[in-house]
Design a protein around this motif. Structure first.
Motif, short mmCIF file in Angstrom:
data_model
loop_
_atom_site.label_atom_id
_atom_site.label_comp_id
_atom_site.label_asym_id
_atom_site.label_seq_id
_atom_site.Cartn_x
_atom_site.Cartn_y
_atom_site.Cartn_z
N GLY A 80 0.83 -1.20 0.00
CA GLY A 80 0.00 0.00 0.00
C GLY A 80 0.86 1.24 0.00
N LYS A 81 0.61 2.15 0.92
CA LYS A 81 1.40 3.37 1.00
C LYS A 81 2.66 3.18 1.83
N ASP A 82 2.80 2.03 2.48
CA ASP A 82 3.97 1.74 3.30
C ASP A 82 4.86 0.70 2.63
N PHE A 83 5.93 0.32 3.33
CA PHE A 83 6.82 -0.74 2.89
C PHE A 83 6.94 -1.76 4.00
N ARG A 84 7.13 -3.03 3.63
CA ARG A 84 7.12 -4.10 4.62
C ARG A 84 8.28 -5.05 4.38
N GLY A 85 8.81 -5.63 5.47
CA GLY A 85 9.89 -6.61 5.36
C GLY A 85 10.03 -7.40 6.66
N LEU A 86 11.01 -8.30 6.68
CA LEU A 86 11.31 -9.06 7.89
C LEU A 86 12.07 -8.19 8.88
N CYS A 87 11.65 -8.20 10.11
CA CYS A 87 12.29 -7.35 11.13
C CYS A 87 13.72 -7.80 11.38
N PRO A 88 14.68 -6.87 11.36
CA PRO A 88 16.07 -7.24 11.63
C PRO A 88 16.40 -7.39 13.10
N PHE A 89 15.42 -7.13 13.98
CA PHE A 89 15.70 -7.09 15.41
C PHE A 89 15.10 -8.26 16.19
N GLY A 105 13.41 -12.65 15.60
CA GLY A 105 13.25 -13.79 14.70
C GLY A 105 11.94 -13.73 13.94
N ASP A 106 11.87 -12.88 12.93
CA ASP A 106 10.65 -12.63 12.19
C ASP A 106 10.53 -13.62 11.03
N LYS A 107 9.41 -14.33 10.94
CA LYS A 107 9.16 -15.23 9.81
C LYS A 107 8.16 -14.62 8.83
N ASP A 108 7.09 -14.06 9.35
CA ASP A 108 6.12 -13.36 8.53
C ASP A 108 6.40 -11.87 8.65
N PRO A 109 6.55 -11.16 7.53
CA PRO A 109 6.95 -9.74 7.60
C PRO A 109 6.04 -8.93 8.53
N SER A 110 6.60 -8.40 9.58
CA SER A 110 5.84 -7.58 10.53
C SER A 110 6.48 -6.22 10.73
N PHE A 111 7.49 -5.92 9.90
CA PHE A 111 8.29 -4.69 10.01
C PHE A 111 7.81 -3.71 8.93
N TYR A 112 7.31 -2.57 9.35
CA TYR A 112 6.74 -1.60 8.40
C TYR A 112 7.54 -0.30 8.43
N VAL A 113 7.66 0.30 7.26
CA VAL A 113 8.29 1.62 7.13
C VAL A 113 7.28 2.54 6.46
N PHE A 147 18.24 -9.91 4.73
CA PHE A 147 18.24 -10.01 3.28
C PHE A 147 17.54 -11.26 2.77
N SER A 148 17.59 -12.35 3.52
CA SER A 148 16.89 -13.56 3.13
C SER A 148 16.84 -14.51 4.31
N SER A 149 15.72 -15.24 4.42
CA SER A 149 15.61 -16.26 5.46
C SER A 149 15.87 -17.65 4.87
N GLU A 201 15.12 -21.98 9.14
CA GLU A 201 15.47 -23.39 8.98
C GLU A 201 16.49 -23.49 7.86
N PRO A 202 17.75 -23.74 8.19
CA PRO A 202 18.79 -23.70 7.16
C PRO A 202 18.75 -24.93 6.25
N ARG A 203 19.26 -24.72 5.05
CA ARG A 203 19.54 -25.84 4.16
C ARG A 203 21.05 -26.08 4.15
N CYS A 204 21.47 -27.26 3.74
CA CYS A 204 22.90 -27.54 3.72
C CYS A 204 23.28 -28.31 2.46
N LEU A 205 24.51 -28.06 2.02
CA LEU A 205 25.12 -28.79 0.92
C LEU A 205 26.37 -29.45 1.46
N ILE A 206 26.41 -30.78 1.43
CA ILE A 206 27.56 -31.53 1.93
C ILE A 206 28.45 -31.91 0.74
#
Length: 588
Positions: free
Chosen positions: A31-40, A42-50, A295-297, A326-331
């Motif tokens: 909408g008129k704002d911007f949204r992302g994952l909170c850097p402060f 453990g945010d999974k669903d974007p709850s950080f608004y600017v 930047f990415s989860s 939940e990390p992924r790994c490459l062995i």
């Protein structure tokens, strides 16, 4: 000295809050704002608004918020004055010298940056004249045109080369020491170059500023890698190597690759795999994971197939899960590191391996299923003992609940039994008793009437005057609310008018700034001062109730005194007279 409000407003106008926060958080328009994952948190669903219109940010998950200055203060761990002057410098706003940060020597960071930039010229010049080191880089598969782009240099095998060069460049030796370029000799008697006979790899912060160096020995010698000591510019647990160059690619690709060392990162980068970063000579820590999460989860960690690599994969699980990832790994089964792998199989095949990277949790559970017979009680018990250290390291949260469900299902264990086993740990019990973290306060955490009054002062014209006239300021019991009210009154008295947006820019206290930002950007169920619910009436009713609360408290005190004072005595009669006056005030 306090920066004038006019200068703060000028910097805020020049520093687009969306652009500044986008350097740290992947924001998308909502909408008129911007949204992302909170850097402060453990945010999974974007709850950080600017909100660019209001000039604030706010997280509905952890209730942190404030102005562009408050964001920079929290994310960079710097004081208010430094946040203002940093943004002023970045956006071309002139600042009088007396307003430069004063927590330490005001110019310390600028002087260390000058020392490091001068050292960079020295190291690059010596690389240019050293064919052997350039040949070494070529054998590592790094094309010459990348030397300048990465910023490689070479520290010659000299004891006073860099210090002599820096002295001629006008760098004070104390700044060279603080920047980690030279060291004082034991027992006094001068200084010596910290890096000698080493390939120099520049370390940059998220904004691309040179903050430190990593040096790889050329030829024989120990240690193989030597990193700059920490300084006012450089905190190794707050920096990830290569993130300044990788952040745009991470956003584009949608995931980040985490490797172990400098050359793993560099080797992938020069071959076109750019969304890759590395920790700096230490085990990955929670602060670095929080930075990645901006930047990415979706994180892919790359491990060797040896026992050390498998232990590292197991150790990484609680770190990531506790931060909501939940990390992924490459062995790597056939190669010792990503550098060797991409050189052997090529870029396309390597990208194919990344696409097949699976959950690190599943990797651990697959290993347990292969090692133990889960069809027997003994096998399940042994598997449980193996996974307990991992689960106990995850903070008690919905993330731990998720992990417990996954482990219990795959290992054929009852959840309640697994939880009891986890709770039997002394460390787990201590965590439960101590609590995991301090939760930020939302609207509903404040006393209702006091909240209505102070929030009304912030949002509605004329309320500050009504509150001051009512005299209830001294009756506010919540310290945060009382502080906010006092700051608003002082601001209005100093500038003659009150504007909530300008007031929010002036707040240096992070807790108060978060409260104000939350009130300026409420979620719908919190906004109890909207015009359609007659906010003014609610405010003034709350003022009356605060007054009444004080009177009723005084009434109770007097009644207690009358219980112990003999009837007919002067003390009893004075108390009775005051009680009558209170009754008149309550019921008039």
């Amino acid at each position: 000295m306090r920066i004038p409000e006019s200068k703060i407003a000028e910097v805020a106008a020049a520093a687009d809050i969306v652009e500044v926060i986008s350097r740290y958080v992947n924001l998308k328009r909502a909408g008129k704002d911007f949204r992302g994952l909170c850097p402060f948190h453990g945010d999974k669903d974007p709850s950080f608004y600017v909100s660019p219109q209001k000039g604030i940010f706010h997280c509905f998950g952890c209730a942190v918020g404030g102005s562009v200055f408050n964001f920079l203060m929290k994310v960079e761990n710097i004081p208010f004055t430094e946040a203002v002057t940093t943004l002023a410098r970045q956006h071309g706003v002139s600042m009088p010298r007396e307003y430069t940060p004063g927590r330490k020597d005001p110019d310390e960071k600028d002087r260390l940056t000058k020392a490091l930039e001068a050292a960079s010229r020295y190291y690059r010049d010596h690389l240019e004249s050293n064919a052997a080191v350039k040949d070494y880089l070529a054998r590592r598969g790094i094309p010459p045109h990348w030397f300048e782009q990465i910023g490689f240099g070479f520290a010659p095998d000299a004891w006073d080369g860099i210090q002599t060069y820096l002295l001629r460049a006008g760098v004070d030796v104390r700044d060279a020491v603080a920047a980690g370029l030279v060291r004082p000799r034991q027992g006094g008697g001068g200084y010596y170059d910290y890096f000698r006979s080493r390939l120099m790899i520049p370390i940059r912060d998220l904004g691309g500023r040179l903050v430190a160096y990593g040096g790889r020995i050329v030829g024989e010698g120990e240690p193989k890698y030597l990193n700059s000591p920490e300084s006012s510019l450089y905190r190794k647990r707050q920096v990830l190597y290569g993130l300044d160059a990788a952040k745009d690619a991470i956003r584009k690709e949608g995931f980040v690759i985490l490797v172990e060392g400098y050359f793993d990162q560099i080797s992938l980068r020069v071959r076109g795999v750019e969304n890759v970063v590395a920790p700096l000579g230490t085990a990955l820590g929670p602060e670095q994971i929080r930075i990645l999460r901006r930047f990415s989860s979706d994180v892919i960690t790359i491990f060797d197939a040896d026992e050390a690599g498998l232990r590292a994969a197991r150790r990484s699980i609680p770190l990531f899960i506790s931060e909501g990832i939940e990390p992924r790994c490459l062995i790597l089964n056939e190669d010792k590191d990503p550098d060797e792998a991409i050189n052997r199989i090529g870029v396309d095949a390597f990208r194919g391996m990344l696409a097949e990277a699976g959950s690190t949790i599943d990797f651990l559970l697959d290993g347990l299923q292969a090692r133990f017979d889960l069809g027997t009680m003994q096998g399940r018990n042994l598997a449980m003992e193996e996974c307990l250290p991992v689960l106990r390291e995850i903070a008690d949260s919905k993330e731990r609940d998720y992990a417990i469900e996954r482990f219990a299902s795959r290992l054929r264990l009852r959840e309640d039994r697994l939880r009891r086993a986890i709770a039997s740990s002394p460390t787990a019990r201590a965590r439960i008793e101590a609590g995991e973290s301090e939760r930020r306060r939302t609207l509903f955490d404040f006393p209702g009437d006091e909240r209505n009054v102070v929030r009304g002062m912030l949002l509605r014209d004329g309320v500050i005057d009504r509150v001051v006239e009512s005299g209830v300021m001294k009756d506010l019991e919540d310290p945060v609310l009382r502080s906010a009210a006092e700051r608003m009154v002082a601001y209005r008295e100093e500038y003659g008018i009150f504007d909530s947006a300008s007031f929010s820019l002036s707040l240096e206290d992070s807790q108060l700034a978060s409260v104000v930002a939350g009130w300026l950007q409420p979620c719908s169920e919190e906004d109890d001062l909207r015009p359609e619910v007659d906010g003014d009436r609610m405010i003034f009713d709350s003022i009356d109730r605060i007054r009444q609360r004080k009177i009723l408290r005084r009434k109770a005190e007097i009644q207690e005194r009358m219980k112990v004072a003999p009837a007919g005595t002067e003390e009893y009669n004075v108390a009775a007279a005051e009680l009558q006056e209170i009754a008149k005030r309550l019921y008039k």
